[in-house]
Design a protein around this motif. Structure first.
Motif, mmCIF file in Angstrom:
data_model
loop_
_atom_site.group_PDB
_atom_site.id
_atom_site.type_symbol
_atom_site.label_atom_id
_atom_site.label_comp_id
_atom_site.label_asym_id
_atom_site.label_seq_id
_atom_site.Cartn_x
_atom_site.Cartn_y
_atom_site.Cartn_z
ATOM 1 N N ASN A 43 0.831 -1.197 0.000
ATOM 2 C CA ASN A 43 0.000 0.000 0.000
ATOM 3 C C ASN A 43 0.872 1.255 0.000
ATOM 4 O OD1 ASN A 43 -2.748 0.875 -0.006
ATOM 5 N ND2 ASN A 43 -2.430 1.655 2.071
ATOM 6 N N PHE A 44 1.985 1.192 0.732
ATOM 7 C CA PHE A 44 2.905 2.325 0.785
ATOM 8 C C PHE A 44 3.492 2.588 -0.599
ATOM 9 C CE2 PHE A 44 7.421 3.505 0.902
ATOM 10 C CZ PHE A 44 7.320 4.782 1.448
ATOM 11 N N LYS A 45 3.901 1.531 -1.285
ATOM 12 C CA LYS A 45 4.498 1.687 -2.615
ATOM 13 C C LYS A 45 3.497 2.275 -3.599
ATOM 14 C CE LYS A 45 7.755 -2.143 -2.028
ATOM 15 N NZ LYS A 45 8.092 -3.524 -2.475
ATOM 16 N N MET A 46 2.252 1.782 -3.541
ATOM 17 C CA MET A 46 1.235 2.305 -4.441
ATOM 18 C C MET A 46 0.992 3.783 -4.158
ATOM 19 S SD MET A 46 -2.662 2.476 -5.129
ATOM 20 C CE MET A 46 -3.017 2.688 -3.480
ATOM 21 N N ASN A 47 0.873 4.142 -2.885
ATOM 22 C CA ASN A 47 0.642 5.533 -2.530
ATOM 23 C C ASN A 47 1.822 6.421 -2.928
ATOM 24 O OD1 ASN A 47 -1.953 5.244 -1.429
ATOM 25 N ND2 ASN A 47 -1.128 4.562 0.543
ATOM 26 N N TYR A 48 3.033 5.885 -2.805
ATOM 27 C CA TYR A 48 4.210 6.656 -3.206
ATOM 28 C C TYR A 48 4.164 6.964 -4.701
ATOM 29 C CZ TYR A 48 9.041 8.143 -3.759
ATOM 30 O OH TYR A 48 10.158 8.883 -4.041
ATOM 31 N N ILE A 49 3.810 5.943 -5.479
ATOM 32 C CA ILE A 49 3.711 6.152 -6.941
ATOM 33 C C ILE A 49 2.654 7.199 -7.259
ATOM 34 C CG2 ILE A 49 3.001 5.067 -9.117
ATOM 35 C CD1 ILE A 49 4.319 2.483 -8.105
ATOM 36 N N LEU A 50 1.498 7.086 -6.626
ATOM 37 C CA LEU A 50 0.396 7.997 -6.939
ATOM 38 C C LEU A 50 0.665 9.420 -6.462
ATOM 39 C CD1 LEU A 50 -2.784 5.819 -6.280
ATOM 40 C CD2 LEU A 50 -1.495 6.139 -8.378
ATOM 41 N N LYS A 51 1.475 9.577 -5.410
ATOM 42 C CA LYS A 51 1.789 10.916 -4.899
ATOM 43 C C LYS A 51 2.995 11.537 -5.593
ATOM 44 C CE LYS A 51 -0.002 10.306 -0.171
ATOM 45 N NZ LYS A 51 0.379 10.251 1.265
ATOM 46 N N SER A 52 3.728 10.748 -6.356
ATOM 47 C CA SER A 52 4.955 11.244 -6.995
ATOM 48 C C SER A 52 4.656 12.426 -7.906
ATOM 49 C CB SER A 52 5.611 10.119 -7.809
ATOM 50 O OG SER A 52 6.036 9.083 -6.964
ATOM 51 N N LYS A 53 5.588 13.375 -7.910
ATOM 52 C CA LYS A 53 5.399 14.610 -8.665
ATOM 53 C C LYS A 53 6.084 14.590 -10.029
ATOM 54 C CE LYS A 53 4.886 17.333 -4.453
ATOM 55 N NZ LYS A 53 5.447 18.421 -3.604
ATOM 56 N N ASN A 54 6.867 13.554 -10.279
ATOM 57 C CA ASN A 54 7.531 13.449 -11.587
ATOM 58 C C ASN A 54 7.885 11.996 -11.877
ATOM 59 O OD1 ASN A 54 10.235 12.893 -10.407
ATOM 60 N ND2 ASN A 54 10.066 15.018 -9.710
ATOM 61 N N ASN A 55 8.333 11.761 -13.085
ATOM 62 C CA ASN A 55 8.641 10.404 -13.535
ATOM 63 C C ASN A 55 9.815 9.804 -12.784
ATOM 64 O OD1 ASN A 55 8.072 8.236 -15.482
ATOM 65 N ND2 ASN A 55 10.107 8.713 -16.279
ATOM 66 N N SER A 56 10.774 10.639 -12.400
ATOM 67 C CA SER A 56 11.964 10.144 -11.699
ATOM 68 C C SER A 56 11.585 9.542 -10.352
ATOM 69 C CB SER A 56 12.973 11.283 -11.505
ATOM 70 O OG SER A 56 13.411 11.760 -12.748
ATOM 71 N N GLU A 57 10.656 10.181 -9.645
ATOM 72 C CA GLU A 57 10.220 9.643 -8.355
ATOM 73 C C GLU A 57 9.499 8.308 -8.537
ATOM 74 O OE1 GLU A 57 7.888 12.421 -6.181
ATOM 75 O OE2 GLU A 57 9.459 13.945 -6.079
ATOM 76 N N ILE A 58 8.691 8.216 -9.569
ATOM 77 C CA ILE A 58 7.934 6.981 -9.817
ATOM 78 C C ILE A 58 8.868 5.819 -10.091
ATOM 79 C CG2 ILE A 58 6.329 5.861 -11.440
ATOM 80 C CD1 ILE A 58 4.892 8.510 -11.701
ATOM 81 N N LYS A 59 9.990 6.098 -10.740
ATOM 82 C CA LYS A 59 10.932 5.034 -11.135
ATOM 83 C C LYS A 59 11.448 4.236 -9.947
ATOM 84 C CE LYS A 59 12.820 6.571 -15.566
ATOM 85 N NZ LYS A 59 14.042 7.034 -16.280
ATOM 86 N N LEU A 60 11.418 4.831 -8.754
ATOM 87 C CA LEU A 60 11.938 4.141 -7.576
ATOM 88 C C LEU A 60 11.179 2.853 -7.290
ATOM 89 C CD1 LEU A 60 12.499 7.198 -5.183
ATOM 90 C CD2 LEU A 60 14.251 5.878 -6.391
ATOM 91 N N PHE A 61 9.880 2.832 -7.613
ATOM 92 C CA PHE A 61 9.064 1.659 -7.308
ATOM 93 C C PHE A 61 8.446 1.008 -8.542
ATOM 94 C CE2 PHE A 61 8.819 3.681 -3.034
ATOM 95 C CZ PHE A 61 9.376 2.631 -2.311
ATOM 96 N N ILE A 62 8.869 1.433 -9.728
ATOM 97 C CA ILE A 62 8.261 0.858 -10.935
ATOM 98 C C ILE A 62 8.638 -0.606 -11.107
ATOM 99 C CG2 ILE A 62 10.044 1.386 -12.667
ATOM 100 C CD1 ILE A 62 6.263 1.948 -13.045
ATOM 101 N N ARG A 63 9.861 -0.994 -10.705
ATOM 102 C CA ARG A 63 10.272 -2.396 -10.778
ATOM 103 C C ARG A 63 9.407 -3.260 -9.861
ATOM 104 N NH1 ARG A 63 14.939 -5.175 -11.976
ATOM 105 N NH2 ARG A 63 14.874 -3.858 -13.830
ATOM 106 N N ASP A 64 9.125 -2.752 -8.660
ATOM 107 C CA ASP A 64 8.264 -3.493 -7.726
ATOM 108 C C ASP A 64 6.857 -3.644 -8.302
ATOM 109 O OD1 ASP A 64 10.297 -3.768 -5.883
ATOM 110 O OD2 ASP A 64 9.796 -1.897 -4.849
ATOM 111 N N LEU A 65 6.369 -2.583 -8.940
ATOM 112 C CA LEU A 65 5.039 -2.629 -9.554
ATOM 113 C C LEU A 65 5.002 -3.692 -10.646
ATOM 114 C CD1 LEU A 65 2.171 -1.459 -9.978
ATOM 115 C CD2 LEU A 65 3.190 0.259 -11.493
ATOM 116 N N GLN A 66 6.030 -3.723 -11.492
ATOM 117 C CA GLN A 66 6.076 -4.713 -12.566
ATOM 118 C C GLN A 66 6.186 -6.128 -12.016
ATOM 119 O OE1 GLN A 66 5.829 -4.066 -16.114
ATOM 120 N NE2 GLN A 66 5.346 -6.228 -15.848
#
Length: 879
Positions: free
Chosen positions: A243-266
């Protein structure tokens, strides 16, 4: 567009998904629809429809009526979807149909939003009211109507004569599924569209501090989809870390921040694929397609095609979310903004692949056309493109002949390989689970044989028109010491056409099966900047090259002749420019009985309305304007058209001013027109003043000149040849010619242009040259925005209630109805027939009375169906 449709567009297309997420995470307690934003947006989208007070009444209607739904406790914007669709859609054997009388309303909204959002909301509410859980979601990408009369007419057999293969699959749906299941490592694909974001000029409401790049938004949508699926379909308890990872992705303000958890999402998506997803042809295309699905999703009568299975997951997902919401699940109500955000992002992405903006012209459409395959990747999605395009069209539409247009190759080996691979994908790529297939008691080999025996589809090679890059030519010419020795116009494309034409000839001379799959040639893409003259030598070469059938002891001495068609009069800088392109097609490409022209809108557009809509002002390069004037003056003279003296004086004045300015010599417009006739010749043979054709020529070289007798005398005139030589090889002429000019149009021009339209129509009729009409394509790209405004009724109106004058003027051309790029325009052949039929049924006169009786329209459209069959290149070779 009526108010509820306009409202739905605002709710699901004109709001900012980032702002919606901001409200979700900050627990801002307000209605789903911001009142001030709604009123501002509605006013912007409908500037002349209502004043502010009236728009406030629309908002009040939304709040008090459309957001409420019988039996549903929660007032919501999702209820608006169900309220709209319950009066539009019906169910038949588990699949949705559109009520025929509502088709035009349905078409207008479903093309903007895509059908799945609406059909799943319809079924979700319908099933909620009867406590039913739906198991069938593999219906066709575009639904049909309930018009039984039209279906009976179609059962007689019809032809699809204008069908671009790679543009006829549901590209957006496949691209979205691909991204939702393979979200990691897609930034390179997004980079291809970042420079030219199609959406930004059209949507700018409430975006102040909320403007995230598209690739970041789509990644957020992937996280939302995964979360909602696990919570409301699998009914899993979401772990705190996840849930934390999902919320982090949704709250991210740019693509670079999202990249931190994109591997976990995949990784999470991949786990669900293998634990829950259904394997189809060795791949798992979507984790939401469950391993066990109802076999009713397969078509037992046509097992060779079930590519719609790929659409099952996303439909099932939307349906379940909507149904859970309608059922009043307290938990899902907490996440209504997440659901809304997902839909808004999906619509935002769709706007980048599908041309739903209100701009006209092929250039605008081309930006979208070039994007359609970017996000498909490799594997099952890519394979599905041709299979879903052909097989979904052939199934249940009674198509006897389907003409699939494909691009050429540089050699016959590549062309043969392309055709063989296409045939293999179409005939063999069945999207099934091996266990399901065995349970249905079908033999794979027998199905393949059935497909090969029928072969209702065949190929037409469409050469790709490329706009002339004048700036590059001028750059090259700067260092050229002798003015006359720059390259001719479109020289790069002309060289390429020779290679591509040879590839077709060599394939037709070979012994492979692929040679028997090509039945015609075409040229498509940009009209402006690439005229029919460029293809003259190539078309003469392919039409007249005789191929001896060396590989059969019996049968014909020569294999079948190629059919000829060409896109002309679809996109133009002025009506005269479009009409001249059609005339050039007939003249330079050596048109004969049975040849066809794609679109030909310039022949039927209302000239007076066209110029009025342009505010009697046109802008175009001076060379094109000069060509148009000379051609028009010559046609007026040839056809003995009466012309106002002031208008004629203005045209002559503009002509002599421009020819003196561009060519630095005052040539008569008669000689300039004769020089225009030389444009069907290969320009290279005129490069030298002392040009002569060699005595020994290859067949390609023999096709370098227009063979008509009148051309012999024209070529003897030195001044005429001089004009043609300058047109192609004088860099100063080119530099002056590409400069633009604003032209004020005399209001009496419409009458002259109309007379020329009728004259060319008559010529086409006398030569039995056919027109391929593509209603939805022309509606989206062209200048008319009503189906009853399509010029097909000017081309052919036998049986319709038209005036005696209209009947006498119409040349009653052979026309056919087709789809063009059905995936891009969201249509099928049956839908195109239905849209035109309904439009003609609803057509009103100045007194508000129906112009045509229904049976008149059905008889008319049945005749068009028969004309389409007669136009088919394959049918002609069967006779």
């Amino acid at each position: 567009m009526d108010n509820i449709r306009a409202t739905i567009e605002i709710l699901f297309k004109k709001q900012n998904p980032e702002k919606m997420l901001y409200k979700y995470y900050n627990s801002i307690k307000e209605k789903n629809v911001d009142r001030d934003l709604f009123i501002a947006t509605y006013s912007y989208e409908n500037p002349t429809k209502y004043n502010k007070d009236e728009i406030e009444n629309v908002y009040s209607l939304l709040d008090s009526n459309w957001k409420k739904l019988e039996g549903v406790k929660e007032d919501s914007i999702f209820n608006v979807l169900a309220n709209f669709t319950k009066g539009i859609l019906i169910e038949n054997k588990g699949v949705p149909l559109c009520k025929y009388k509502e088709l035009l309303r349905w078409r207008e909204l479903s093309y903007l939003l895509g059908e799945d959002l609406l059909t799943t909301a319809y079924f979700a509410y319908k099933d909620f009211t009867i406590s039913y859980n739906r198991t069938i979601f593999a219906w066709k990408p575009i639904i049909s109507t309930d018009n039984t009369m039209l279906k009976e007419i179609m059962k007689k057999g019809c032809a699809e004569n204008h069908f671009h293969l790679k543009g006829s699959a549901p590209h957006f749906q496949l691209a979205w599924i691909s991204l939702m299941n393979n979200i990691e490592g897609r930034d390179k694909e997004f980079k291809k569209i970042e420079k030219e974001t199609r959406l930004s000029p059209d949507v700018n409401y409430g975006f102040e501090n909320f403007s995230l790049e598209l690739k970041a938004l789509v990644k957020k949508a992937s996280a939302i989809r995964l979360f909602l699926y696990k919570k409301f379909i699998l009914k899993e308890k979401i772990e705190k870390v996840e849930n934390f990872k999902m919320n982090y992705i949704l709250k991210s303000k740019n693509n670079s921040e999202i990249k931190l958890f994109i591997r976990d999402l995949q990784n999470e998506i991949n786990k669900l694929k293998y634990s829950n997803g259904k394997k189809l042809n060795g791949e798992i295309p979507d984790y939401i397609i469950p391993k066990k699905i109802s076999l009713n999703n397969y078509n037992k009568d046509n097992m060779k095609y079930n590519g719609n299975i790929l659409l099952y997951g996303e439909r099932f997902f939307l349906y379940t979310i909507f149904k859970t919401f309608f059922e009043g699940d307290k938990e899902i109500i907490k996440y209504k903004r997440l659901i809304h955000t997902y839909i808004l992002i999906k619509e935002r992405f769709r706007d980048e692949l599908i041309q739903i903006n209100r701009r006209v012209g092929f250039g605008n459409f081309s930006d979208y056309q070039n994007r359609k395959n970017i996000f498909l990747g490799k594997g099952i999605y890519e394979k599905a493109v041709v299979s879903m395009a052909i097989n979904s069209s052939l199934y249940d539409q009674h198509i006897n002949y389907l003409e699939a247009r494909i691009a050429p190759e540089k050699n016959n080996a590549e062309l043969s390989k392309t055709i063989e691979k296409l045939d293999e994908n179409i005939e063999s790529e069945m999207f099934y689970d091996v266990k399901d297939f065995k349970n249905l008691n079908f033999e794979n080999t027998s199905i393949k044989k059935e497909v090969k025996d029928k072969k209702k589809y065949f190929y037409v090679i469409h050469f790709i028109k490329k706009q002339e890059k004048y700036k590059e030519i001028m750059e090259m010419a700067k260092n050229t010491p002798i003015v006359l020795y720059v390259k001719p116009l479109n020289y790069q494309l002309r060289r390429l056409l020779k290679k591509q034409a040879d590839a077709i000839i060599n394939l037709r001379k070979s012994s492979g099966e692929a040679k028997n799959r090509i039945y015609g040639i075409d040229a498509a893409n940009f009209e402006i900047g690439c005229r029919p003259e460029v293809f003259a030598q190539c078309f003469r070469y392919l039409r007249n090259y005789k191929i001896t059938n060396k590989f059969e002891e019996f049968g014909k001495d020569e294999i079948f002749n190629l059919g000829i068609t060409y896109h002309a009069g679809e996109d133009f800088l002025s009506l005269i420019d479009g009409l001249r392109a059609i005339d050039e097609t007939i003249r330079f490409l050596g048109y004969e009985q049975g040849d066809r022209i794609g679109h030909a809108l310039a022949l039927g557009v209302d000239a007076n309305k066209y110029y009025k809509d342009k505010n009697y002002t046109l802008i175009m390069p001076k060379q094109i304007y000069l060509d148009n004037i000379a051609w028009m003056l010559a046609k007026i003279r040839e056809l003995n058209i009466e012309i106002d003296e002031n208008l004629k004086s203005k045209l002559c004045s503009d002509y002599y001013r421009l020819v003196s300015e561009i060519y630095e010599k005052e040539y008569s417009y008669e000689n300039y027109y004769r020089a225009w006739k030389l444009r069907g010749d290969d320009p290279n043979i005129y490069k030298d003043k002392d040009y002569k054709l060699k005595s020994s020529l290859t067949f390609w070289e023999k096709c370098s000149i227009d063979p008509r007798k009148e051309m012999i005398e024209i070529r003897k005139n030195e001044e005429i040849v001089e004009i043609y030589r300058k047109y192609h090889f004088n860099k100063n002429v080119k530099e002056r010619g590409i400069k633009s000019e604003e032209i004020k149009i005399n209001k009496k021009m419409g009458k002259i242009v109309t007379e020329i339209q009728y004259a060319i129509q008559k010529e086409l009729a006398n030569k039995n040259i056919c027109i391929e009409a593509n209603p939805s394509s022309n509606y989206v790209i062209g200048n008319f925005k009503r189906y009853d405004g399509h010029p097909i009724t000017k081309f052919y109106n036998i049986g319709l209630n038209v005036s005696e004058e209209e009947n006498q003027k119409s040349s009653q051309l052979s026309v056919s109805i087709n789809t063009d790029d059905q995936g891009i325009f969201g249509t099928y052949l049956e839908n195109e027939y239905a849209l035109i039929t309904l439009a003609m049924e609803k057509l009103l006169d100045e007194n508000g009375e129906r112009v045509n009786k229904p049976m008149m329209v059905y008889e008319w459209v049945d005749k068009i169906r028969a004309l389409g069959l007669e136009q088919s290149f394959l049918r002609r070779n069967e006779k």
